[in-house]
Design a protein around this motif. Structure first.
Motif, PDB file in Angstrom:
ATOM      1  N   MET A 198       5.621  -0.081  -9.887  1.00 25.98           N
ATOM      2  CA  MET A 198       6.686  -0.179  -9.170  1.00 25.98           C
ATOM      3  C   MET A 198       5.762  -0.391  -7.746  1.00 25.98           C
ATOM      4  SD  MET A 198       9.879   0.678  -9.399  1.00 25.98           S
ATOM      5  CE  MET A 198       9.566  -0.649 -10.956  1.00 25.98           C
ATOM      6  N   GLY A 199       4.071  -0.618  -7.225  1.00 23.69           N
ATOM      7  CA  GLY A 199       3.224  -0.567  -6.311  1.00 23.69           C
ATOM      8  C   GLY A 199       2.824  -2.535  -6.576  1.00 23.69           C
ATOM      9  N   ALA A 200       3.179  -3.008  -7.476  1.00 19.81           N
ATOM     10  CA  ALA A 200       2.945  -4.328  -7.871  1.00 19.81           C
ATOM     11  C   ALA A 200       4.064  -5.507  -7.081  1.00 19.81           C
ATOM     12  CB  ALA A 200       2.988  -5.191 -10.047  1.00 19.81           C
ATOM     13  N   SER A 201       4.055  -6.818  -7.810  1.00 13.86           N
ATOM     14  CA  SER A 201       5.432  -7.937  -7.229  1.00 13.86           C
ATOM     15  C   SER A 201       6.668  -7.367  -7.940  1.00 13.86           C
ATOM     16  CB  SER A 201       5.411  -9.089  -7.224  1.00 13.86           C
ATOM     17  OG  SER A 201       4.666  -9.439  -8.602  1.00 13.86           O
ATOM     18  N   VAL A 202       7.575  -8.642  -7.843  1.00 18.84           N
ATOM     19  CA  VAL A 202       8.738  -7.990  -8.459  1.00 18.84           C
ATOM     20  C   VAL A 202       8.660  -8.694  -9.856  1.00 18.84           C
ATOM     21  CG1 VAL A 202      10.889  -8.710  -8.110  1.00 18.84           C
ATOM     22  CG2 VAL A 202      10.362  -7.473  -6.511  1.00 18.84           C
ATOM     23  N   GLY A 206       7.425  -4.704 -10.544  1.00 20.82           N
ATOM     24  CA  GLY A 206       7.496  -3.673  -9.458  1.00 20.82           C
ATOM     25  C   GLY A 206       8.398  -3.689  -8.631  1.00 20.82           C
ATOM     26  N   ALA A 207       7.698  -2.965  -7.441  1.00 25.36           N
ATOM     27  CA  ALA A 207       8.792  -3.277  -6.041  1.00 25.36           C
ATOM     28  C   ALA A 207       7.646  -3.308  -4.528  1.00 25.36           C
ATOM     29  CB  ALA A 207      10.319  -2.211  -5.979  1.00 25.36           C
ATOM     30  N   LEU A 208       6.667  -3.659  -4.667  1.00 24.06           N
ATOM     31  CA  LEU A 208       6.359  -3.673  -3.899  1.00 24.06           C
ATOM     32  C   LEU A 208       5.778  -2.386  -2.705  1.00 24.06           C
ATOM     33  CD1 LEU A 208       6.301  -7.012  -2.174  1.00 24.06           C
ATOM     34  CD2 LEU A 208       4.575  -6.065  -3.915  1.00 24.06           C
ATOM     35  N   THR A 209       6.702  -1.024  -3.728  1.00 17.69           N
ATOM     36  CA  THR A 209       6.452   0.541  -2.887  1.00 17.69           C
ATOM     37  C   THR A 209       6.062   1.026  -4.185  1.00 17.69           C
ATOM     38  OG1 THR A 209       8.120  -0.415  -1.299  1.00 17.69           O
ATOM     39  CG2 THR A 209       7.654   2.365  -1.702  1.00 17.69           C
ATOM     40  N   PHE A 210       4.936   2.032  -4.346  1.00 22.10           N
ATOM     41  CA  PHE A 210       4.957   2.918  -4.477  1.00 22.10           C
ATOM     42  C   PHE A 210       5.424   4.336  -4.875  1.00 22.10           C
ATOM     43  CE2 PHE A 210       1.048   1.227  -2.779  1.00 22.10           C
ATOM     44  CZ  PHE A 210       0.549   0.095  -4.003  1.00 22.10           C
TER      45      PHE A 210
END
Length: 431
Positions: A198-202, A206-210
């Motif tokens: 989730m911390g990675a880019s879409v 991810g979703a740029l959120t931890f």
């Protein structure tokens, strides 16, 4: 209950035993026989909770007589600290260690794991294509419930939205591929893999959120998932007196410990130093958010500020943001159309540079001879000489406007001789 057995920072404690042989119907309060509980945790995100219970087993009690404790029996530990915060969790016996000594008598040490460890015992193998993180964890929880044994606890709230206590707060707006059909792995590891991404880019899943993954295990035969954004808890610890200065010097600051106000934490690092600009990644991450926005559905009730897309008859797309809460209207009614340039979008295309190397750099490129058609606008540095293995490469005062002119220009050999040292021309066959 024997209060003298408790540590000073707890106001009460009770431990209840549940017998596995009759599906945890038989139970008994064993608090009075607790010698110590040196370990019981409340953790998550890659760690299963643990507990160690030491019982007085006089004359073989709990070992060969009375309520005999065996593998897979469960214990409910309930306590309250002096601040009024309660701890309630179920554990399952993994190891039983009886011991006897002159000083302590007969003891029974029980090593236990939180009942959520059963997520590590059910294996799955299924690929997910263009699925949201929420739906992947929802499906993994369902597969666990469908394949668990009769004595294994059930999992719940993996398919409900986060309600500040339990639920699944993972995003529904992503659409990524999860290659979980290549090899078989446990439900727990697959859930952790989704959360870790989730911390990675879409575009990277991810979703740029931890996010954090933990469970609430307050019943003997089930537990609820708690998947939420990092720091999103029911209560917050207020950190005071943190030594924060100008952000330009944050890289030189250190964390400090202050007894009256608890632990103060600061991050080491500097937001001014780095290797490459991040605008490029931010912009294209925003493009992925925009491209994979979910289609509007008449069966969904949308909250205010929810974003959807509507595919037109010509396959073009229009994107909207909800103007009201509990919105069931068909766009554009009660919806406002948005695009990548809108401040309401995930990335404001007018503020985030899509290419730091070219955006707003037209004159720099002209000056670097990137636009030969500009003629007199060129400002090439005539002192620039480039070593190209066997010869120097430098400028030539000639322009070929077409491929035909380039191939038929009669003076190219003459120009080459003008700009290359003679002894290098020998190597090229010109002399």
């Amino acid at each position: 209950m024997v209060t003298w057995q408790l540590p000073s920072n707890y106001s009460n404690l009770s431990v209840t035993w549940y017998d596995e042989t009759d599906n945890y119907v038989t139970s008994a309060d064993i608090t009075s026989d607790i010698k110590s509980i040196p370990l019981f945790t409340d953790t998550g995100t890659g760690e299963v909770n643990q507990a160690r219970i030491v019982l007085r087993a006089l004359e073989g009690k709990y070992i060969v007589s009375g309520n005999q404790i065996d593998i897979y029996d469960r214990f409910h530990i309930l306590c309250t600290d002096i601040g009024g915060n309660s701890y309630s969790r179920f554990f399952e016996v993994i190891d039983i260690i009886p011991s006897q000594g002159k000083g302590e008598g007969t003891l029974l040490t029980l090593d236990c794991m939180g009942i959520e460890y059963h997520l590590q015992h059910i294996h799955v193998s299924k690929p997910f294509y263009f699925e949201s993180a929420f739906n992947v964890v929802d499906d993994l929880g369902d597969m666990y419930n469908e394949n668990r044994g009769s004595r294994q606890p059930s999992v719940g709230n993996h398919n409900t939205v986060w309600d500040t206590v339990t639920g699944n707060d993972l995003p529904k707006f992503t659409a990524n591929n999860y290659e979980y059909g290549l090899i078989e792995d446990t439900v727990y590891n697959r859930m952790m893999d989704v959360v870790d991404k989730m911390g990675a880019s879409v575009s990277a899943g991810g979703a740029l959120t931890f996010y954090e993954l933990s469970v609430l295990a307050i019943v003997k035969d089930g537990f609820s998932m708690r998947i939420r954004q990092t720091g999103d808890n029911t209560s917050f610890v207020t950190i005071k007196n943190a030594k924060i200065t100008d952000p330009k010097t944050v890289g030189e600051q250190e964390g400090m410990l202050t007894n009256p106000t608890g632990t103060n934490v600061l991050a080491w690092g500097s937001n001014q130093h780095g290797s490459l600009p991040v605008e490029y990644s931010k912009y294209f991450s925003g493009v992925e958010f925009f491209r994979f926005r979910p289609e509007w559905s008449a069966s969904v009730t949308y909250p205010q500020n929810a974003k959807v897309k509507v595919t037109q008859s010509d396959q073009s797309e229009k994107h909207y943001i909800s103007d009201t809460n509990n919105n069931t209207s068909t766009p554009p009614t009660n919806w406002t159309q948005i695009d990548m340039s809108d401040s309401q979008g995930e990335v404001n295309g007018d503020n985030v540079q899509y290419s730091p190397w070219t955006d707003g750099k037209a004159q720099h490129w002209l000056n670097a001879m990137a636009n030969p058609s500009g003629g007199t606008q060129l400002a090439w540095d005539h002192n620039l000489v480039i070593w190209d293995e066997k010869f120097f490469r430098t400028w030539v005062n000639a322009i070929a406007w077409t491929d035909a002119a380039l191939n038929s220009y009669p003076q190219w050999d003459m120009l080459i001789q003008m700009v290359i040292e003679p002894h290098y021309l020998e190597d090229l066959g010109y002399l």
